[in-house]
Design a protein around this motif. Structure first.
Motif, PDB file in Angstrom:
ATOM      1  N   TYR A  73       0.735  -1.085  -0.057  1.00 40.42           N
ATOM      2  CA  TYR A  73       0.032  -0.092  -0.015  1.00 40.42           C
ATOM      3  C   TYR A  73       1.037   1.268  -0.033  1.00 40.42           C
ATOM      4  O   TYR A  73       1.924   1.276   0.387  1.00 40.42           O
ATOM      5  CB  TYR A  73      -0.829  -0.060   1.371  1.00 40.42           C
ATOM      6  N   ALA A  74       0.581   2.256  -0.768  1.00 45.04           N
ATOM      7  CA  ALA A  74       1.426   3.405  -0.812  1.00 45.04           C
ATOM      8  C   ALA A  74       0.483   4.810  -0.538  1.00 45.04           C
ATOM      9  O   ALA A  74      -0.581   4.708  -1.054  1.00 45.04           O
ATOM     10  CB  ALA A  74       2.061   3.606  -2.104  1.00 45.04           C
ATOM     11  N   VAL A  75       0.904   5.810   0.065  1.00 42.37           N
ATOM     12  CA  VAL A  75       0.194   6.884   0.283  1.00 42.37           C
ATOM     13  C   VAL A  75       1.166   8.101  -0.056  1.00 42.37           C
ATOM     14  O   VAL A  75       2.215   8.251   0.522  1.00 42.37           O
ATOM     15  CB  VAL A  75      -0.227   6.906   1.657  1.00 42.37           C
ATOM     16  N   ARG A  76       0.846   9.129  -0.904  1.00 44.31           N
ATOM     17  CA  ARG A  76       1.511  10.337  -0.975  1.00 44.31           C
ATOM     18  C   ARG A  76       1.310  11.065   0.209  1.00 44.31           C
ATOM     19  O   ARG A  76       0.047  11.554   0.658  1.00 44.31           O
ATOM     20  CB  ARG A  76       1.237  10.958  -2.428  1.00 44.31           C
ATOM     21  N   LEU A  77       2.476  11.941   0.673  1.00 44.74           N
ATOM     22  CA  LEU A  77       2.169  12.861   1.575  1.00 44.74           C
ATOM     23  C   LEU A  77       2.809  14.130   1.124  1.00 44.74           C
ATOM     24  O   LEU A  77       3.966  14.315   0.803  1.00 44.74           O
ATOM     25  CB  LEU A  77       2.949  12.368   2.823  1.00 44.74           C
ATOM     26  N   SER A  78       1.700  15.000   1.182  1.00 46.48           N
ATOM     27  CA  SER A  78       2.217  16.365   0.695  1.00 46.48           C
ATOM     28  C   SER A  78       2.163  17.399   1.953  1.00 46.48           C
ATOM     29  O   SER A  78       1.167  17.555   2.314  1.00 46.48           O
ATOM     30  CB  SER A  78       1.249  16.962  -0.318  1.00 46.48           C
ATOM     31  N   GLY A  79       3.154  18.437   1.893  1.00 46.37           N
ATOM     32  CA  GLY A  79       3.141  19.277   3.188  1.00 46.37           C
ATOM     33  C   GLY A  79       4.276  18.823   3.890  1.00 46.37           C
ATOM     34  O   GLY A  79       5.066  17.954   3.770  1.00 46.37           O
ATOM     35  N   ARG A  80       4.335  19.514   5.301  1.00 44.55           N
ATOM     36  CA  ARG A  80       5.379  19.294   6.218  1.00 44.55           C
ATOM     37  C   ARG A  80       4.951  18.050   7.049  1.00 44.55           C
ATOM     38  O   ARG A  80       3.713  17.797   7.522  1.00 44.55           O
ATOM     39  CB  ARG A  80       5.550  20.711   7.151  1.00 44.55           C
ATOM     40  N   LEU A  81       6.096  17.031   6.865  1.00 45.32           N
ATOM     41  CA  LEU A  81       5.719  15.866   7.753  1.00 45.32           C
ATOM     42  C   LEU A  81       6.463  15.787   8.956  1.00 45.32           C
ATOM     43  O   LEU A  81       7.797  16.169   9.158  1.00 45.32           O
ATOM     44  CB  LEU A  81       6.354  14.857   6.759  1.00 45.32           C
ATOM     45  N   VAL A 164       9.369   5.492   4.187  1.00 48.21           N
ATOM     46  CA  VAL A 164       8.878   6.703   3.769  1.00 48.21           C
ATOM     47  C   VAL A 164      10.079   7.192   2.801  1.00 48.21           C
ATOM     48  O   VAL A 164      11.248   7.110   3.133  1.00 48.21           O
ATOM     49  CB  VAL A 164       8.715   8.026   5.149  1.00 48.21           C
ATOM     50  N   LEU A 165       9.631   7.563   1.536  1.00 40.63           N
ATOM     51  CA  LEU A 165      10.564   7.765   0.622  1.00 40.63           C
ATOM     52  C   LEU A 165      10.420   9.341   0.517  1.00 40.63           C
ATOM     53  O   LEU A 165       9.477  10.006   0.392  1.00 40.63           O
ATOM     54  CB  LEU A 165      10.221   7.282  -0.701  1.00 40.63           C
ATOM     55  N   LYS A 166      11.651  10.139   0.854  1.00 41.14           N
ATOM     56  CA  LYS A 166      11.596  11.498   0.834  1.00 41.14           C
ATOM     57  C   LYS A 166      12.377  12.380  -0.378  1.00 41.14           C
ATOM     58  O   LYS A 166      13.438  11.834  -0.754  1.00 41.14           O
ATOM     59  CB  LYS A 166      12.609  11.976   2.122  1.00 41.14           C
ATOM     60  N   PHE A 167      11.469  12.800  -1.056  1.00 43.73           N
ATOM     61  CA  PHE A 167      11.803  13.409  -2.367  1.00 43.73           C
ATOM     62  C   PHE A 167      12.015  14.940  -2.453  1.00 43.73           C
ATOM     63  O   PHE A 167      12.980  15.536  -2.940  1.00 43.73           O
ATOM     64  CB  PHE A 167      10.885  13.227  -3.498  1.00 43.73           C
ATOM     65  N   ALA A 168      11.429  15.645  -1.277  1.00 47.72           N
ATOM     66  CA  ALA A 168      11.496  16.975  -0.856  1.00 47.72           C
ATOM     67  C   ALA A 168      11.095  17.190   0.610  1.00 47.72           C
ATOM     68  O   ALA A 168      10.501  16.217   1.005  1.00 47.72           O
ATOM     69  CB  ALA A 168      10.870  17.796  -2.092  1.00 47.72           C
ATOM     70  N   ASP A 169      11.362  18.424   0.856  1.00 48.69           N
ATOM     71  CA  ASP A 169      10.993  18.871   2.407  1.00 48.69           C
ATOM     72  C   ASP A 169       9.686  18.493   2.505  1.00 48.69           C
ATOM     73  O   ASP A 169       9.207  18.162   3.676  1.00 48.69           O
ATOM     74  CB  ASP A 169      11.359  19.967   2.768  1.00 48.69           C
ATOM     75  N   GLU A 170       8.583  18.817   1.744  1.00 44.53           N
ATOM     76  CA  GLU A 170       7.335  18.618   1.563  1.00 44.53           C
ATOM     77  C   GLU A 170       6.831  17.837   0.548  1.00 44.53           C
ATOM     78  O   GLU A 170       5.606  17.730   0.089  1.00 44.53           O
ATOM     79  CB  GLU A 170       6.536  20.014   1.513  1.00 44.53           C
ATOM     80  N   GLU A 171       7.562  16.833   0.128  1.00 44.92           N
ATOM     81  CA  GLU A 171       6.889  15.551  -0.834  1.00 44.92           C
ATOM     82  C   GLU A 171       7.671  14.460  -0.384  1.00 44.92           C
ATOM     83  O   GLU A 171       8.657  14.008  -0.575  1.00 44.92           O
ATOM     84  CB  GLU A 171       7.483  16.106  -2.254  1.00 44.92           C
ATOM     85  N   HIS A 172       6.628  13.302   0.131  1.00 43.34           N
ATOM     86  CA  HIS A 172       6.920  12.100   0.515  1.00 43.34           C
ATOM     87  C   HIS A 172       6.100  11.068   0.085  1.00 43.34           C
ATOM     88  O   HIS A 172       4.902  11.326  -0.324  1.00 43.34           O
ATOM     89  CB  HIS A 172       6.862  12.007   2.016  1.00 43.34           C
ATOM     90  N   LEU A 173       6.527   9.758   0.181  1.00 42.03           N
ATOM     91  CA  LEU A 173       5.692   8.735  -0.307  1.00 42.03           C
ATOM     92  C   LEU A 173       5.827   7.550   0.828  1.00 42.03           C
ATOM     93  O   LEU A 173       7.069   7.119   1.139  1.00 42.03           O
ATOM     94  CB  LEU A 173       6.162   8.062  -1.543  1.00 42.03           C
ATOM     95  N   MET A 174       4.836   7.266   1.459  1.00 45.33           N
ATOM     96  CA  MET A 174       4.761   6.507   2.395  1.00 45.33           C
ATOM     97  C   MET A 174       4.361   4.978   2.090  1.00 45.33           C
ATOM     98  O   MET A 174       3.348   4.599   1.409  1.00 45.33           O
ATOM     99  CB  MET A 174       3.958   6.740   3.607  1.00 45.33           C
ATOM    100  N   LEU A 175       5.238   3.859   2.408  1.00 45.83           N
ATOM    101  CA  LEU A 175       5.136   2.419   1.828  1.00 45.83           C
ATOM    102  C   LEU A 175       4.690   1.853   3.002  1.00 45.83           C
ATOM    103  O   LEU A 175       5.505   1.822   4.042  1.00 45.83           O
ATOM    104  CB  LEU A 175       6.087   2.008   1.193  1.00 45.83           C
ATOM    105  N   MET A 176       3.560   0.832   2.904  1.00 51.49           N
ATOM    106  CA  MET A 176       3.248   0.105   3.799  1.00 51.49           C
ATOM    107  C   MET A 176       3.043  -1.363   3.419  1.00 51.49           C
ATOM    108  O   MET A 176       2.217  -1.247   2.417  1.00 51.49           O
ATOM    109  CB  MET A 176       2.065   0.423   4.637  1.00 51.49           C
ATOM    110  N   THR A 177       3.744  -2.299   4.079  1.00 51.39           N
ATOM    111  CA  THR A 177       3.489  -3.676   3.250  1.00 51.39           C
ATOM    112  C   THR A 177       2.986  -4.547   4.527  1.00 51.39           C
ATOM    113  O   THR A 177       3.795  -4.739   5.785  1.00 51.39           O
ATOM    114  CB  THR A 177       4.808  -4.216   2.840  1.00 51.39           C
ATOM    115  N   LEU A 178       2.046  -5.309   4.501  1.00 46.04           N
ATOM    116  CA  LEU A 178       1.682  -6.370   5.334  1.00 46.04           C
ATOM    117  C   LEU A 178       1.516  -7.638   4.698  1.00 46.04           C
ATOM    118  O   LEU A 178       1.286  -8.032   3.612  1.00 46.04           O
ATOM    119  CB  LEU A 178       0.277  -6.130   5.996  1.00 46.04           C
ATOM    120  N   HIS A 179       1.811  -8.929   5.644  1.00 50.04           N
ATOM    121  CA  HIS A 179       1.458 -10.056   5.236  1.00 50.04           C
ATOM    122  C   HIS A 179       0.130 -10.714   5.371  1.00 50.04           C
ATOM    123  O   HIS A 179      -0.434 -10.154   6.448  1.00 50.04           O
ATOM    124  CB  HIS A 179       2.265 -11.326   5.637  1.00 50.04           C
TER     125      HIS A 179
END
Length: 559
Positions: A73-81, A164-179
């Motif tokens: 599962y993936a979620v884009r995070l925009s803004g200050r994290l 969390v993949l950090k591409f910029a100060d206010e641009e991230h992608l959060m990855l979550m993997t479950l079995h």
């Protein structure tokens, strides 16, 4: 909004199985007993696995490096994290749900759930700020795929991973993997909803207290094993044994390559987007025929499979959430169950007749959905073939796709995104969803069996067939249009232009076949029962037979 409109809206929000069950109950066709709540386990310590978990554990022993049961599962995070607030949020959710603190280990030669009192799930941050903007999407896809394909050690690893993949100060992608052994698709929504609630509170310096869970997944697993020894489960098993009695057909979809001796999970997917106008017309047919959209679409899919295979009996699988009790609606765990819908399509019946038959079958199946699919297989004992999945080979779903609605939480914008999955457990999985834009979804397919072009053509045929149903649902399934006008023109006119004289006219049949074998050596040339031959294989067999006949003197005087 009027009471009538409110009831209609609430009914439309129900899942396919709940809408079907509600319809039967309103018509007095269901005698639903009052169900007792699921109690907490009396004993502490290791817990029995649910029946679905037992199957996943069994297959994991044979292929521990297989990642086909991962749920990415993936979620884009925009803004200050606020990274600390996010880490605390995940810790609180893991604390609330025992399943997220669970491993599966052998105790006295039996797999058991081991629930840890405390588990810290690290939120790994990968700094990618040096990646050029033009390469971010490809980098994101690559790292997401690598994460999704990373296997779990069920005995030792936390069965949830977060990064969390950090591409910029206010641009991230959060990855979550479950079995899958600890969660299902519904669980993802529960986790994300609670993470956002905690994050908002922590980011704003507030506190949030959620009500304690009535039960945990281990309690459900204990209850399920007890329920399976009772009379109600036996009644449902009796239904499935009658519904799935032998002989059971094996779907013989034409493939682009020979089927491997052992089923593989290599897959890909194609998006689906059918117009809103088509969805609206199909909905009107549902209202006129007294069926749900699920029933209409799975009936259409079966009509398509019939036209592809000419098989008059078809088995198609579907999945139900398995959360038909209030106390488990917000519990993280693997509750999903699989049902099999069997249909008879002989006699070139009108589509409306097929639709009524599918409706009756679906209602009965949803009424008997509590028995785990694994127990159905044990009771039915289908003939096993390692090249095919048991009981059915294609799966159909009608349920919402990933919710891509952007949510602002604590100054951070959450935007769930779909993660491409490269593992598929069936020949095909057709997943559709009703939306404001029309019918959307995707078709996952086994790439060892099908080429992308073949699946593109199948989806075009499905849209044409649905359009034909919308125009006149009383047509027989043989009369429904399958081939779009452009393809019909090509097949019936352009490729049948006998005024063109080809060089092949002077060639013998075996020479024409050899030329075809050179052009498409891996295409299927012959299907007999469950055995298939490519053009190369058939040509080689023919050559060996010809040489043998010559050795025996047959045709020796032929130049």
């Amino acid at each position: 909004m009027s009471n009538k409109q409110d009831v209609t809206q609430r009914k439309s929000n129900l899942s396919a199985e709940k809408r079907a069950l509600l319809e039967r109950r309103l018509k007095g066709q269901l005698n639903i007993p009052v169900k007792q709540g699921i109690p907490k386990r009396n004993e502490a310590g290791p817990a029995n696995l649910s029946i679905g978990q037992q199957r996943l554990w069994f297959f994991h022993q044979f292929q521990p490096a297989d990642a086909s049961d991962n749920i990415p599962y993936a979620v884009r995070l925009s803004g200050r994290l606020h990274l600390e607030a996010m880490q605390r949020s995940f810790c609180e959710v893991v604390k609330r749900h025992e399943a997220l603190r669970t491993n599966v280990c052998l105790i006295d030669d039996q797999p058991k759930q081991i629930v840890h009192q405390e588990l810290i799930v690290p939120l790994t941050v990968i700094d990618l700020t040096e990646v050029p903007p033009a390469e971010r999407e490809s980098t994101m896809d690559r790292l997401s795929g690598e994460e999704a394909r990373k296997p779990f050690d069920l005995t030792a690893d936390p069965l949830i991973r977060c990064s969390v993949l950090k591409f910029a100060d206010e641009e991230h992608l959060m990855l979550m993997t479950l079995h899958h052994i600890i969660a299902d698709g519904w669980s993802i929504d529960v986790i994300l909803r609670e993470v956002m609630m905690f994050y908002k509170a922590f980011a704003e310096g507030n506190r949030v207290e959620l009500p304690e869970q009535e039960i945990q997944f281990a309690d459900y697993a204990h209850w399920q094993n007890e329920w399976m020894t009772g009379e109600a489960s036996q009644q449902q098993l009796n239904y499935w044994q009658e519904q799935l009695k032998a002989p059971l057909p094996v779907l013989q979809l034409p493939t682009d390559r020979p089927r491997p001796a052992m089923m593989t999970t290599k897959g890909s997917q194609l998006p689906i987007s059918y117009p809103l106008s088509l969805q609206v017309r199909l909905q009107k047919i549902c209202e006129a025929e007294g069926v749900t959209m699920f029933m209409l679409l799975i009936a259409a899919y079966k009509a398509l499979l019939y036209r592809y295979t000419a098989q008059e009996e078809l088995l198609v699988g579907t999945a139900v959430a398995g959360r038909n009790r209030v106390e488990i609606e917000n519990v993280v765990g693997n509750f999903v169950n699989t049902l099999v819908l069997r249909s008879e399509l002989s006699g070139n019946l009108p589509f409306t007749d097929l639709l009524r038959s599918v409706k009756a079958t679906a209602l009965e199946a949803f009424s008997n959905q509590d028995v785990p699919f694994e127990k159905v297989i044990e009771a039915v004992q289908p003939e096993r073939n390692m090249g095919y999945t048991p009981l059915f080979q294609v799966l159909f779903l009608l349920q919402p796709m990933v919710n891509t609605t952007q949510v602002d939480v604590g100054g951070l914008r959450f935007l769930p995104v779909w993660s491409d999955q490269e593992a598929v457990k069936y020949d095909q999985m057709l997943w559709l969803s009703e939306s404001d834009e029309g019918l959307t979804g995707l078709l996952m397919y086994n790439t060892d069996l099908f080429d992308r072009a073949t699946i593109e053509r199948l989806l075009l045929h499905l849209e044409t067939l649905l359009t034909s149903i919308a125009a006149d649902p009383a047509q027989t399934i043989g009369e429904l249009q399958l081939v779009p006008a452009e393809e019909r023109q090509q097949l019936l006119v352009e490729w049948n232009d006998t005024a063109v004289i080809y060089d092949e006219a002077s060639l013998c049949t075996h020479q024409l076949f050899e030329r075809q074998a050179e052009q498409t050596p891996d295409r299927i040339a012959l299907v007999f029962h469950q055995q298939t031959y490519t053009y190369r294989e058939l040509n080689e067999h023919a050559n060996r037979l010809a040489h043998r006949l010559r050795e025996l003197g047959v045709g020796a005087n032929v130049p």
